[in-house]
Design an enzyme around this catalytic site. Structure first.
Site, PDB file in Angstrom:
ATOM      1  N   LYS A  28      63.991  33.150  13.036  1.00 35.57           N
ATOM      2  CA  LYS A  28      64.956  33.443  11.720  1.00 35.57           C
ATOM      3  C   LYS A  28      64.311  33.884  10.637  1.00 35.57           C
ATOM      4  O   LYS A  28      64.578  35.009  10.087  1.00 35.57           O
ATOM      5  CB  LYS A  28      65.768  32.299  11.628  1.00 35.57           C
ATOM      6  CG  LYS A  28      67.109  32.756  11.158  1.00 35.57           C
ATOM      7  CD  LYS A  28      68.049  31.505  11.005  1.00 35.57           C
ATOM      8  CE  LYS A  28      68.577  31.038  12.260  1.00 35.57           C
ATOM      9  NZ  LYS A  28      69.023  29.622  12.255  1.00 35.57           N
ATOM     10  N   ARG A  99      68.992  26.557   6.838  1.00 37.74           N
ATOM     11  CA  ARG A  99      69.070  26.868   8.200  1.00 37.74           C
ATOM     12  C   ARG A  99      67.688  26.402   8.994  1.00 37.74           C
ATOM     13  O   ARG A  99      66.674  26.731   8.737  1.00 37.74           O
ATOM     14  CB  ARG A  99      69.460  28.304   8.468  1.00 37.74           C
ATOM     15  CG  ARG A  99      70.336  28.886   7.430  1.00 37.74           C
ATOM     16  CD  ARG A  99      70.383  30.284   7.427  1.00 37.74           C
ATOM     17  NE  ARG A  99      70.921  31.179   8.534  1.00 37.74           N
ATOM     18  CZ  ARG A  99      70.699  32.409   8.787  1.00 37.74           C
ATOM     19  NH1 ARG A  99      70.313  33.242   7.941  1.00 37.74           N
ATOM     20  NH2 ARG A  99      71.131  32.750   9.884  1.00 37.74           N
ATOM     21  N   GLY A 108      72.421  27.057  18.860  1.00 39.44           N
ATOM     22  CA  GLY A 108      73.236  25.921  18.928  1.00 39.44           C
ATOM     23  C   GLY A 108      72.595  24.531  19.095  1.00 39.44           C
ATOM     24  O   GLY A 108      73.043  23.568  18.894  1.00 39.44           O
ATOM     25  N   MET A 110      70.291  23.273  16.580  1.00 40.64           N
ATOM     26  CA  MET A 110      70.108  22.739  15.333  1.00 40.64           C
ATOM     27  C   MET A 110      70.966  23.201  14.304  1.00 40.64           C
ATOM     28  O   MET A 110      71.482  24.290  14.307  1.00 40.64           O
ATOM     29  CB  MET A 110      68.740  22.627  14.812  1.00 40.64           C
ATOM     30  CG  MET A 110      67.832  21.638  15.685  1.00 40.64           C
ATOM     31  SD  MET A 110      65.830  21.799  15.316  1.00 40.64           S
ATOM     32  CE  MET A 110      65.456  23.097  16.262  1.00 40.64           C
ATOM     33  N   ARG A 372      67.743  39.020  16.053  1.00 45.42           N
ATOM     34  CA  ARG A 372      66.860  38.521  16.995  1.00 45.42           C
ATOM     35  C   ARG A 372      67.038  39.019  18.272  1.00 45.42           C
ATOM     36  O   ARG A 372      67.927  39.787  18.496  1.00 45.42           O
ATOM     37  CB  ARG A 372      67.227  37.101  17.415  1.00 45.42           C
ATOM     38  CG  ARG A 372      68.307  36.796  17.767  1.00 45.42           C
ATOM     39  CD  ARG A 372      68.483  35.203  17.934  1.00 45.42           C
ATOM     40  NE  ARG A 372      69.954  35.051  18.025  1.00 45.42           N
ATOM     41  CZ  ARG A 372      70.475  34.006  17.946  1.00 45.42           C
ATOM     42  NH1 ARG A 372      69.864  32.772  17.507  1.00 45.42           N
ATOM     43  NH2 ARG A 372      71.756  33.733  18.248  1.00 45.42           N
ATOM     44  N   HIS A 490      79.716  29.226  22.367  1.00 51.89           N
ATOM     45  CA  HIS A 490      78.642  28.640  23.063  1.00 51.89           C
ATOM     46  C   HIS A 490      78.446  28.761  24.337  1.00 51.89           C
ATOM     47  O   HIS A 490      77.436  28.905  25.090  1.00 51.89           O
ATOM     48  CB  HIS A 490      78.759  27.178  22.565  1.00 51.89           C
ATOM     49  CG  HIS A 490      77.691  26.109  22.977  1.00 51.89           C
ATOM     50  ND1 HIS A 490      77.868  25.459  24.244  1.00 51.89           N
ATOM     51  CD2 HIS A 490      76.352  25.908  22.533  1.00 51.89           C
ATOM     52  CE1 HIS A 490      76.573  24.859  24.379  1.00 51.89           C
ATOM     53  NE2 HIS A 490      75.931  25.160  23.441  1.00 51.89           N
ATOM     54  N   SER A 798      44.642  30.387  53.617  1.00 50.89           N
ATOM     55  CA  SER A 798      45.788  30.357  52.763  1.00 50.89           C
ATOM     56  C   SER A 798      45.964  28.998  52.244  1.00 50.89           C
ATOM     57  O   SER A 798      45.813  28.041  52.785  1.00 50.89           O
ATOM     58  CB  SER A 798      46.837  30.610  53.993  1.00 50.89           C
ATOM     59  OG  SER A 798      48.241  30.618  53.208  1.00 50.89           O
ATOM     60  N   CYS A 865      50.445  30.157  50.199  1.00 47.16           N
ATOM     61  CA  CYS A 865      51.689  29.906  50.868  1.00 47.16           C
ATOM     62  C   CYS A 865      52.614  28.793  50.651  1.00 47.16           C
ATOM     63  O   CYS A 865      53.681  28.577  51.187  1.00 47.16           O
ATOM     64  CB  CYS A 865      51.839  29.945  52.419  1.00 47.16           C
ATOM     65  SG  CYS A 865      50.651  28.615  52.870  1.00 47.16           S
ATOM     66  N   TYR A 885      46.852  37.951  47.977  1.00 47.67           N
ATOM     67  CA  TYR A 885      48.409  37.940  48.229  1.00 47.67           C
ATOM     68  C   TYR A 885      48.900  36.496  47.938  1.00 47.67           C
ATOM     69  O   TYR A 885      48.314  35.471  47.801  1.00 47.67           O
ATOM     70  CB  TYR A 885      48.981  38.352  49.617  1.00 47.67           C
ATOM     71  CG  TYR A 885      48.730  37.241  50.755  1.00 47.67           C
ATOM     72  CD1 TYR A 885      49.422  36.442  50.837  1.00 47.67           C
ATOM     73  CD2 TYR A 885      47.483  37.374  51.141  1.00 47.67           C
ATOM     74  CE1 TYR A 885      49.261  35.255  51.787  1.00 47.67           C
ATOM     75  CE2 TYR A 885      47.446  36.519  52.435  1.00 47.67           C
ATOM     76  CZ  TYR A 885      48.159  35.354  52.832  1.00 47.67           C
ATOM     77  OH  TYR A 885      47.909  34.453  53.510  1.00 47.67           O
TER      78      TYR A 885
HETATM   79  P1  ADP Z   1      72.267  29.427  14.258  1.00 48.58           P
HETATM   80  O1  ADP Z   1      70.787  29.338  14.407  1.00 48.58           O
HETATM   81  O2  ADP Z   1      72.938  28.334  15.088  1.00 48.58           O
HETATM   82  O3  ADP Z   1      72.852  30.604  14.748  1.00 48.58           O
HETATM   83  P2  ADP Z   1      72.414  29.888  11.637  1.00 48.58           P
HETATM   84  O4  ADP Z   1      71.495  29.423  10.944  1.00 48.58           O
HETATM   85  O5  ADP Z   1      72.392  31.357  12.006  1.00 48.58           O
HETATM   86  O6  ADP Z   1      72.374  28.992  12.883  1.00 48.58           O
HETATM   87  O7  ADP Z   1      73.807  29.797  10.983  1.00 48.58           O
HETATM   88  C1  ADP Z   1      75.044  29.880  11.169  1.00 48.58           C
HETATM   89  C2  ADP Z   1      76.106  30.987  10.617  1.00 48.58           C
HETATM   90  O8  ADP Z   1      76.198  30.411   9.398  1.00 48.58           O
HETATM   91  C3  ADP Z   1      75.335  32.053  10.398  1.00 48.58           C
HETATM   92  O9  ADP Z   1      75.707  32.955  11.596  1.00 48.58           O
HETATM   93  C4  ADP Z   1      76.214  32.729   9.244  1.00 48.58           C
HETATM   94  O10 ADP Z   1      77.416  33.159   9.587  1.00 48.58           O
HETATM   95  C5  ADP Z   1      76.224  31.510   8.409  1.00 48.58           C
HETATM   96  N1  ADP Z   1      75.579  31.392   7.339  1.00 48.58           N
HETATM   97  C6  ADP Z   1      74.143  31.032   7.352  1.00 48.58           C
HETATM   98  N2  ADP Z   1      73.414  30.935   6.162  1.00 48.58           N
HETATM   99  C7  ADP Z   1      74.197  31.921   5.519  1.00 48.58           C
HETATM  100  C8  ADP Z   1      74.557  32.334   4.143  1.00 48.58           C
HETATM  101  N3  ADP Z   1      73.353  32.410   3.405  1.00 48.58           N
HETATM  102  N4  ADP Z   1      75.464  32.896   3.610  1.00 48.58           N
HETATM  103  C9  ADP Z   1      76.637  32.852   4.530  1.00 48.58           C
HETATM  104  N5  ADP Z   1      76.613  32.566   5.739  1.00 48.58           N
HETATM  105  C10 ADP Z   1      75.536  31.813   6.309  1.00 48.58           C
HETATM  106 MG    MG Z   2      72.611  32.201  13.646  1.00 50.46          MG
HETATM  107 MG    MG Z   3      74.440  26.824  15.088  1.00 51.31          MG
END
Ligand code: ADP
Ligand code: MG
Ligand code: MG
Length: 906
Positions: A28, A99, A108, A110, A372, A490, A798, A865, A885
């Protein structure tokens, strides 16, 4: 000493990271930096490195905080400057999100904290500056809730427990007679904040932190701490992510999608993650924040008009309804859409891969929050790779590397049989969240899915929505059905990642956890009832439906062609019947690496003759029984050799201990006794006599043929006669006779002599000859050590890696269930050595075997094998050892072909 850099800024000409720094900044963080460098609208922020997370675990919390202090403060000052707001200020507060972000995406896994920096005064400042008190209180309410859950430990342990915050929200809704969060007024939200904070105090005995910096440190430490939570550990184990990687922490200025009708938040994919189609798609929600879209609380709207139309068609609603219920971003915010679409194109061209992006619109202005490489189904993975190759976006080698071998599994698996499907009753329609077909019995809880699956039941996990706590259950289930949530919920994202069939957001189904019931219009289904899901159409059916083999399309064929172009290893198959042989050939196997003759002895009448042979008291009796088996074996071999015409077929002589063929339960013992004219007592005594303390190390393999050479003679005769008969029909058979369980040179010499002598006899009788080879399994550790001796007399080796692993570790494969799970959990072993070759011990023995074998005979053919032949990592090892193989089960042949190509490219 050079200063260690722990904090990297991104934004407005000051970006210090880039995409290539993923290891340090996490996916990220690296991509936020990259998008900033590309000049895309990214809220400014900074990333704390993954190394710092590791330091947290080695140096401890206090030490890490002091190491970070100055850098974090200066980075905050940078954001303040960019945003023209002040962190912790009551008039004009800067708010940030915190984040997590590991090297590999862990969806999802963390938790993110939004709106950090608010307190009772700052919220008033925010309300005043924006002129939007509802928004300010909504943001505060969300912050207290998220911070309470993630940092202060308010989140309940299990999903069935009550979430104190959710309970307060529900209470308020009831009191007001409203059903949706969106109907809350500023006063309601203010009231919620008060109650939330009281709940925190009651539960933890501490006041909710009001100071921004204190809030921030708490959040940063919580992200570090979350790296070791159970969910994260499990995800890492399932996805083979090393614990040493650590997670980065991203702190970023907030932008707000919850400021009203000109604000929104969404997620999108540059191509269709389910089918691979080149179609920009995704979902968004107006006046929403953060993960509202994926939480499945409100039903999100599609990004493009095309997406919206397809949704309407699926749901059977008319254009007017569509425009009212699910208008696209393209229609609602055309300017924003245009900008987003341009960015989406740029990102794909830049990364040369399908991107999964997250964005927020604040008051008509677009902000990018994440990009990503998107997760995708096996089918989409293949199609995208081949499409991108055709588009010139990537080259052949990249295309081959783009496809995860394991993912091909999904394509090779069955789909519902058309005939059976036409009779099936559709009971609900949801979104086609993850393709495939699945039948199973309804369960409502993840733990139960696990329990039932362990007992061998097929289950479908049915839930309102899923969350990371359900991961194990989802893994255990055949398929997943949810009542809520969209294509990016999710359940959908995780199921696609797992290659599990999933139908999400099936409107009109009612899930009652307490009664363990599923209600659909006009039907009631209880726990344990059978249902079926089609993850490609979103249809849910009553009962169990038959499946048929998947068809491989042109993209798949093209990929395989490319794989064969680069691979050095050949891929053979393990097959015991003409039918399996044909399947494997269709999947591209270029030989049979292991034909287990014992499987043939279990069918129909054969087991009788086999038992007769085993129970015989003397050579004469055994020979009489073997004479009955001979024509049956010969016929089998004819069928297999014919199916594999022109390709090598390695036949292993009888391997298992003899008592495996004898009856075990009383009724069968009586029947066998009656049939063979002995008393039950006599039979029991004979069975008793054959039973062994440790059969795996007992009377089996070549030891059988050495004690009873007539068995080897019969099998050799069957093989050679089959080849001769086919030769008459103009079909070329290439038999390779394999002696199992050699550990001593003389064992091999003994059996080889029997084979050669018998073959000469047959040739004389038939007045004709065929070519054949005699080789051995290398599966006893000692055999690898004397491989040079054996190679002088053997045509091929083998590696039988199942037994080799078993004997190298001294683990009985049938008994590992009692301890292996603990070994894996405690990290005593990193991977199950029966799934993936142990790179330290077993591989070392194999290396010795190959080196000594080839040293003695350059032309020696070498293969493997065991089960490992279909494991991509193990295939990689075999490539490195320079084997000829690998051999694996028919359905894994394409996986091994691709893995072999990737090993050659790397
Ligand atoms: P995950 O890794 O679970 O996707 P993120 O860190 O991407 O978690 O955060 C989840 C959501 O939170 C993002 O998709 C976004 O919608 C919102 N978010 C995170 N940071 C910001 C920010 N600086 N401003 C606005 N929304 C944010
Ligand atoms: Mg995200
Ligand atoms: Mg999340």
């Amino acid at each position: 000493m050079a200063e260690v850099k722990r904090v990297y800024k991104f934004g407005a000409g000051q970006t210090e990271g880039k995409a290539g720094m993923r290891n340090e900044l996490g996916g990220k963080g690296a991509n936020l930096a990259e998008m900033s460098l590309l000049g895309m609208p990214v809220p400014p922020g900074f990333t704390i490195t993954t190394t710092t997370c590791n330091e947290y675990y080695t140096l401890g919390r206090d030490r890490v905080l002091s190491l970070l202090e100055a850098d974090v403060r200066s980075a905050i000052a940078f954001i303040e400057g960019e945003m023209g707001a002040k962190f912790g200020d009551r008039e004009n507060p800067l708010l940030v999100s915190v984040r997590s972000g590991a090297r590999a995406s862990m969806p999802g896994m963390m938790d993110t904290i939004l709106n950090l920096g608010l307190n009772d005064e700052a919220v008033l400042g925010l309300a005043k500056r924006t002129g939007n008190p509802r928004f300010a209180w909504d943001s505060y309410r969300r912050f207290v809730q998220m911070y309470g859950d993630v940092v202060l430990g308010m989140k309940p342990e299990s999903k069935e427990d009550i979430d104190p915050f959710e309970e307060i929200i529900e209470e308020r809704k009831r009191a007001k007679g409203i059903t949706s969060d969106t109907e809350f007024t500023a006063e309601d939200l203010q009231e919620l904040v008060v109650r939330f904070k009281k709940a925190v105090k009651d539960r933890t005995g501490r006041d909710f932190p009001t100071e921004a910096m204190e809030q921030l440190w708490g959040a940063v430490l919580a992200v570090f701490g979350s790296w070791m939570n159970d969910r994260a550990k499990l995800y890492r184990r399932l996805n083979k992510i090393p614990e040493e990687w650590g997670t980065a922490v991203n702190v970023q200025a907030m932008v707000f999608g919850n400021m009203g009708d000109t604000s929104a938040t969404g997620v999108a994919f540059t191509r269709d993650a389910a089918t691979g189609e080149r179609l920009f798609n995704g979902e968004f929600l107006v006046n929403a924040q953060g993960e509202d879209v994926v939480a499945g609380i409100r039903t999100p709207q599609p990004i493009t008009i095309e997406g919206s139309r397809r949704w309407a068609k699926l749901k059977g609603v008319d254009e007017a309804t569509r425009k009212k219920v699910a208008p696209s971003l393209q229609e609602v915010m055309p300017k924003v859409f245009e900008e987003l679409d341009a960015i989406e194109h740029r990102l794909e061209n830049h990364y040369h891969d399908m991107q999964d992006i997250e964005f927020t619109v604040q008051d008509g202005r677009l902000w990018m929050l994440q990009t990503r490489s998107g997760k995708r189904t096996g089918k989409a993975m293949v199609k995208m790779a081949m499409d991108m190759l055709a588009e010139g976006l990537i080259d052949e080698k990249t295309a081959v590397e783009r496809v995860e071998p394991e993912k091909l599994d999904e394509l090779l698996h069955p789909v519902f049989e058309k005939a059976a499907l036409s009779k099936a009753k559709t009971i609900a329609l949801g979104l086609p969240a993850s393709p495939g077909a699945a039948s199973g019995r309804i369960v409502f809880f993840a733990e139960q899915a696990e329990e039932w699956a362990e007992k061998g039941e097929k289950v479908i996990l049915v839930r309102l929505e899923t969350s990371p706590e359900d991961l194990r259950g989802m893994h255990a289930a055949q398929g997943i059905l949810t009542a809520r949530g969209g294509m990016t919920s999710h359940a959908a994202v995780v199921a696609r990642g797992m290659g599990k069939c999933c139908v999400s957001g099936a409107a009109g189904i009612e899930v009652d956890y307490s009664k363990r019931e599923l209600k659909v219009s006009g039907g009631l289904y209880k726990e344990g009832d059978w249902i079926s899901l089609d993850g490609s159409t979103g249809k849910v059916y009553e009962g169990q439906i038959a499946t048929s083999d998947a068809e491989m399309d042109a993209d798949f064929a093209h990929l395989m062609e490319l794989a064969d172009k680069y691979a050095k290893l050949e891929v053979h198959t393990n097959a015991d019947t003409p039918r399996d042989s044909k399947v494997a050939r269709r999947f591209g196997a270029t030989g049979i690496g292991l034909c287990r003759t014992e499987h043939m002895f279990f069918e129909g009448d054969r087991i009788k003759a086999m038992r007769e042979m085993i129970l015989a008291h003397d050579l004469k009796g055994r020979q009489a029984a073997l004479a009955k088996l001979l024509p049956m074996q010969r016929e089998d071999f004819e069928g297999i050799f014919e199916a594999m015409a022109g390709l090598p077929v390695t036949v292993r002589l009888l391997d298992p201990p003899l008592h495996e063929f004898l009856p075990k339960v009383e009724s069968q013992i009586q029947e066998v006794a009656a049939n063979s004219g002995v008393t039950v007592e006599a039979l029991k005594a004979r069975i008793e006599g054959l039973s062994e303390v440790n059969p795996m190390l007992g009377f089996r393999g070549c030891r059988l043929g050495i004690v009873y050479p007539e068995i080897t003679e019969m099998q050799t005769r069957a093989i050679i006669e089959a080849a001769l008969k086919l030769k008459k029909k103009g079909i070329e058979a290439k038999p390779e006779i394999m002696i199992p369980l050699t550990g001593i040179l003389k064992e091999f010499q003994n059996q080889r002599a029997v084979v050669l002598r018998t073959a000469e006899e047959v040739f004389r009788e038939y007045k004709d000859r065929v070519n054949f080879k005699v080789g051995t399994m290398i599966e006893i550790p000692r055999a690898t050590l004397i491989a040079d001796q054996i190679a002088q007399e053997a045509d091929f080796f083998s590696f039988g890696t199942n037994d080799l692993t078993q004997m190298t570790f001294g683990f009985s494969r049938d008994d590992i269930g009692k301890f292996l799970p603990y070994y894996l959990e405690q990290g005593i072993l990193k991977v199950d050595p029966f799934r993936s070759i142990d790179p330290e011990g077993v591989l070392e023995l194999m290396k010795t075997g190959v080196t000594k074998g080839r040293g003695a005979k350059k032309s020696l053919t070498i293969g493997i094998c065991g089960e490992h032949g279909g494991d991509p990592t193990s295939v990689g090892y075999c490539h490195e050892l320079g084997m000829d193989y690998v051999s694996c089960s028919p359905f894994r042949v394409p996986i091994a072909r691709l893995a072999a190509a990737q090993a050659a490219i790397r």
